[in-house]
Design an enzyme around this catalytic site. Structure first.
Site, PDB file in Angstrom:
ATOM      1  N   PRO A  11       0.790  -1.230   0.000  1.00  0.00           N
ATOM      2  CA  PRO A  11       0.000   0.000   0.000  1.00  0.00           C
ATOM      3  C   PRO A  11       0.823   1.281   0.000  1.00  0.00           C
ATOM      4  O   PRO A  11       1.859   1.374   0.662  1.00  0.00           O
ATOM      5  CB  PRO A  11      -0.824  -0.110   1.295  1.00  0.00           C
ATOM      6  N   ASN A  12       0.299   2.223  -0.757  1.00  0.00           N
ATOM      7  CA  ASN A  12       0.812   3.594  -0.870  1.00  0.00           C
ATOM      8  C   ASN A  12       2.079   3.712  -1.699  1.00  0.00           C
ATOM      9  O   ASN A  12       2.532   4.831  -1.962  1.00  0.00           O
ATOM     10  CB  ASN A  12       1.025   4.229   0.524  1.00  0.00           C
ATOM     11  N   ARG A  19       5.460  12.367  -2.665  1.00  0.00           N
ATOM     12  CA  ARG A  19       5.583  12.894  -1.302  1.00  0.00           C
ATOM     13  C   ARG A  19       6.759  12.215  -0.601  1.00  0.00           C
ATOM     14  O   ARG A  19       7.219  11.164  -1.017  1.00  0.00           O
ATOM     15  CB  ARG A  19       4.301  12.611  -0.513  1.00  0.00           C
ATOM     16  N   TYR A  24      11.758   8.349   0.942  1.00  0.00           N
ATOM     17  CA  TYR A  24      11.571   7.296  -0.062  1.00  0.00           C
ATOM     18  C   TYR A  24      12.223   7.605  -1.410  1.00  0.00           C
ATOM     19  O   TYR A  24      12.159   6.793  -2.327  1.00  0.00           O
ATOM     20  CB  TYR A  24      10.073   7.025  -0.271  1.00  0.00           C
ATOM     21  N   ASN A  80       7.960  -5.760  -1.505  1.00  0.00           N
ATOM     22  CA  ASN A  80       7.957  -4.649  -0.561  1.00  0.00           C
ATOM     23  C   ASN A  80       6.530  -4.577  -0.018  1.00  0.00           C
ATOM     24  O   ASN A  80       5.661  -3.984  -0.654  1.00  0.00           O
ATOM     25  CB  ASN A  80       8.357  -3.338  -1.242  1.00  0.00           C
ATOM     26  N   ALA A  83       3.474  -0.993   4.589  1.00  0.00           N
ATOM     27  CA  ALA A  83       3.030  -1.008   5.993  1.00  0.00           C
ATOM     28  C   ALA A  83       2.604  -2.398   6.457  1.00  0.00           C
ATOM     29  O   ALA A  83       2.664  -2.698   7.662  1.00  0.00           O
ATOM     30  CB  ALA A  83       1.885  -0.017   6.184  1.00  0.00           C
ATOM     31  N   HIS A  86       4.623  -4.775   8.891  1.00  0.00           N
ATOM     32  CA  HIS A  86       4.605  -4.691  10.346  1.00  0.00           C
ATOM     33  C   HIS A  86       3.302  -5.211  10.957  1.00  0.00           C
ATOM     34  O   HIS A  86       3.103  -5.080  12.164  1.00  0.00           O
ATOM     35  CB  HIS A  86       4.834  -3.229  10.768  1.00  0.00           C
ATOM     36  N   ASP A  93       1.810 -15.889   5.818  1.00  0.00           N
ATOM     37  CA  ASP A  93       1.299 -17.244   5.555  1.00  0.00           C
ATOM     38  C   ASP A  93       1.254 -17.536   4.053  1.00  0.00           C
ATOM     39  O   ASP A  93       1.554 -18.652   3.623  1.00  0.00           O
ATOM     40  CB  ASP A  93      -0.096 -17.418   6.163  1.00  0.00           C
ATOM     41  N   GLU A 104      12.687  -9.810   0.725  1.00  0.00           N
ATOM     42  CA  GLU A 104      11.928  -8.687   1.305  1.00  0.00           C
ATOM     43  C   GLU A 104      12.726  -7.408   1.073  1.00  0.00           C
ATOM     44  O   GLU A 104      13.942  -7.387   1.289  1.00  0.00           O
ATOM     45  CB  GLU A 104      11.748  -8.935   2.810  1.00  0.00           C
ATOM     46  N   HIS A 106      12.846  -3.004   1.352  1.00  0.00           N
ATOM     47  CA  HIS A 106      12.342  -1.705   1.813  1.00  0.00           C
ATOM     48  C   HIS A 106      13.218  -0.603   1.259  1.00  0.00           C
ATOM     49  O   HIS A 106      14.454  -0.715   1.290  1.00  0.00           O
ATOM     50  CB  HIS A 106      12.331  -1.636   3.344  1.00  0.00           C
ATOM     51  N   SER A 108      13.448   2.454   2.526  1.00  0.00           N
ATOM     52  CA  SER A 108      14.085   3.142   3.655  1.00  0.00           C
ATOM     53  C   SER A 108      14.740   2.124   4.587  1.00  0.00           C
ATOM     54  O   SER A 108      14.414   0.932   4.547  1.00  0.00           O
ATOM     55  CB  SER A 108      13.024   3.945   4.425  1.00  0.00           C
ATOM     56  N   ARG A 113      14.188   4.037  11.818  1.00  0.00           N
ATOM     57  CA  ARG A 113      12.953   4.814  11.909  1.00  0.00           C
ATOM     58  C   ARG A 113      12.189   4.457  13.193  1.00  0.00           C
ATOM     59  O   ARG A 113      12.764   3.948  14.134  1.00  0.00           O
ATOM     60  CB  ARG A 113      12.132   4.575  10.634  1.00  0.00           C
ATOM     61  N   ARG A 117       8.371   0.126  13.181  1.00  0.00           N
ATOM     62  CA  ARG A 117       8.849  -0.380  11.876  1.00  0.00           C
ATOM     63  C   ARG A 117      10.003  -1.373  12.042  1.00  0.00           C
ATOM     64  O   ARG A 117      10.532  -1.893  11.067  1.00  0.00           O
ATOM     65  CB  ARG A 117       9.312   0.776  10.987  1.00  0.00           C
TER      66      ARG A 117
HETATM   67  O1  CA2 Z   1      10.782   1.687   3.232  1.00  0.00           O
HETATM   68  C1  CA2 Z   1       9.902   1.036   2.685  1.00  0.00           C
HETATM   69  O2  CA2 Z   1       9.968   0.624   1.523  1.00  0.00           O
HETATM   70  C2  CA2 Z   1       8.590   0.759   3.448  1.00  0.00           C
HETATM   71  O3  CA2 Z   1       8.184  -0.567   3.123  1.00  0.00           O
HETATM   72  C3  CA2 Z   1       7.601   1.781   2.937  1.00  0.00           C
HETATM   73  C4  CA2 Z   1       6.271   1.771   3.681  1.00  0.00           C
HETATM   74  C5  CA2 Z   1       6.486   1.807   5.190  1.00  0.00           C
HETATM   75  O4  CA2 Z   1       5.241   1.658   5.859  1.00  0.00           O
HETATM   76  C6  CA2 Z   1       7.436   0.722   5.666  1.00  0.00           C
HETATM   77  O5  CA2 Z   1       7.625   0.853   7.059  1.00  0.00           O
HETATM   78  C7  CA2 Z   1       8.763   0.844   4.953  1.00  0.00           C
HETATM   79  C8  CA2 Z   1       5.417   2.974   3.284  1.00  0.00           C
HETATM   80  C9  CA2 Z   1       5.204   3.144   1.824  1.00  0.00           C
HETATM   81  C10 CA2 Z   1       4.467   4.438   1.599  1.00  0.00           C
HETATM   82  O6  CA2 Z   1       5.036   5.094   0.503  1.00  0.00           O
HETATM   83  C11 CA2 Z   1       4.760   6.404   0.323  1.00  0.00           C
HETATM   84  C12 CA2 Z   1       5.399   7.010  -0.729  1.00  0.00           C
HETATM   85  C13 CA2 Z   1       5.178   8.348  -0.965  1.00  0.00           C
HETATM   86  C14 CA2 Z   1       4.321   9.062  -0.171  1.00  0.00           C
HETATM   87  C15 CA2 Z   1       3.686   8.455   0.876  1.00  0.00           C
HETATM   88  C16 CA2 Z   1       3.904   7.115   1.115  1.00  0.00           C
END
Ligand code: CA2
Length: 152
Positions: A11-12, A19, A24, A80, A83, A86, A93, A104, A106, A108, A113, A117
């Site tokens: 997601p996201n 953003r 990121y 990836n 969220a 976590h 599963d 896996e 990420h 970041s 952080r 996370r």
């Molecule tokens: O660092 C990563 O790739 C994460 O998987 C990214 C997730 C975060 O919840 C993990 O803890 C680490 C969040 C992805 C959201 O991506 C966005 C990108 C631009 C603007 C807002 C969110």
């Protein structure tokens, strides 16, 4: 035949580049996909790239990577889970029911952080974990996958 690799994004991640570039990076998911396609062509991998904001859709996609009598499966998965890293036992599963290598990933460095996370449900099934390399992490994961599959 080139082994199929599924890159699955949670997601996201569709918002990448719009953003939070300090966390990121400024690349979009489309530009990351393009870089992965170029590398996959070079090392002889059949790349399938997927993103969803929905946990069940991600589980369905991981299950589809197993293949069945009608469709062949993937040789490996790069994920990836965003969220859901976590929180999602369902994604863990689903990955546990997949036989090939799982990486896996990420963007970041999640360990630098917030404390929430620092724990990943997914790592218990991952053969490797890449974090903190930004968009390049996707290419690093593909290189590792190519090595694991005897392609590099
Ligand atoms: O660092 C990563 O790739 C994460 O998987 C990214 C997730 C975060 O919840 C993990 O803890 C680490 C969040 C992805 C959201 O991506 C966005 C990108 C631009 C603007 C807002 C969110």
């Amino acid at each position: 035949m080139a082994p199929r690799i599924d890159i699955i994004n949670g997601p996201n991640l569709n918002l990448l580049g719009q953003r939070e570039p300090d966390i990121y990076g400024s690349e979009t998911l489309a530009s990351i996909e393009a870089a992965c396609r170029a590398l996959a062509d070079r090392v002889g991998l059949d790349l399938h790239f997927f993103q969803s904001n929905h946990e069940g859709a991600l589980v369905d996609r991981i299950q589809a990577a197993r293949g069945d009598g009608k469709a062949p499966g993937a040789a490996g998965i790069v994920i990836n889970p965003a969220a859901y890293t976590h929180s999602s036992v369902a994604i863990l599963d689903a990955l546990a029911a997949f036989d090939g290598p799982v990486i896996e990933l990420h963007l970041s460095n999640v360990h630098r952080r917030e404390a929430f996370r620092h724990h990943s449900y997914i790592s218990a099934r991952a053969d490797a974990v890449i974090a903190g390399c930004g968009a390049q992490g996707y290419e690093l994961a593909l290189w590792r996958m190519a090595r694991l599959l005897g392609r590099a």
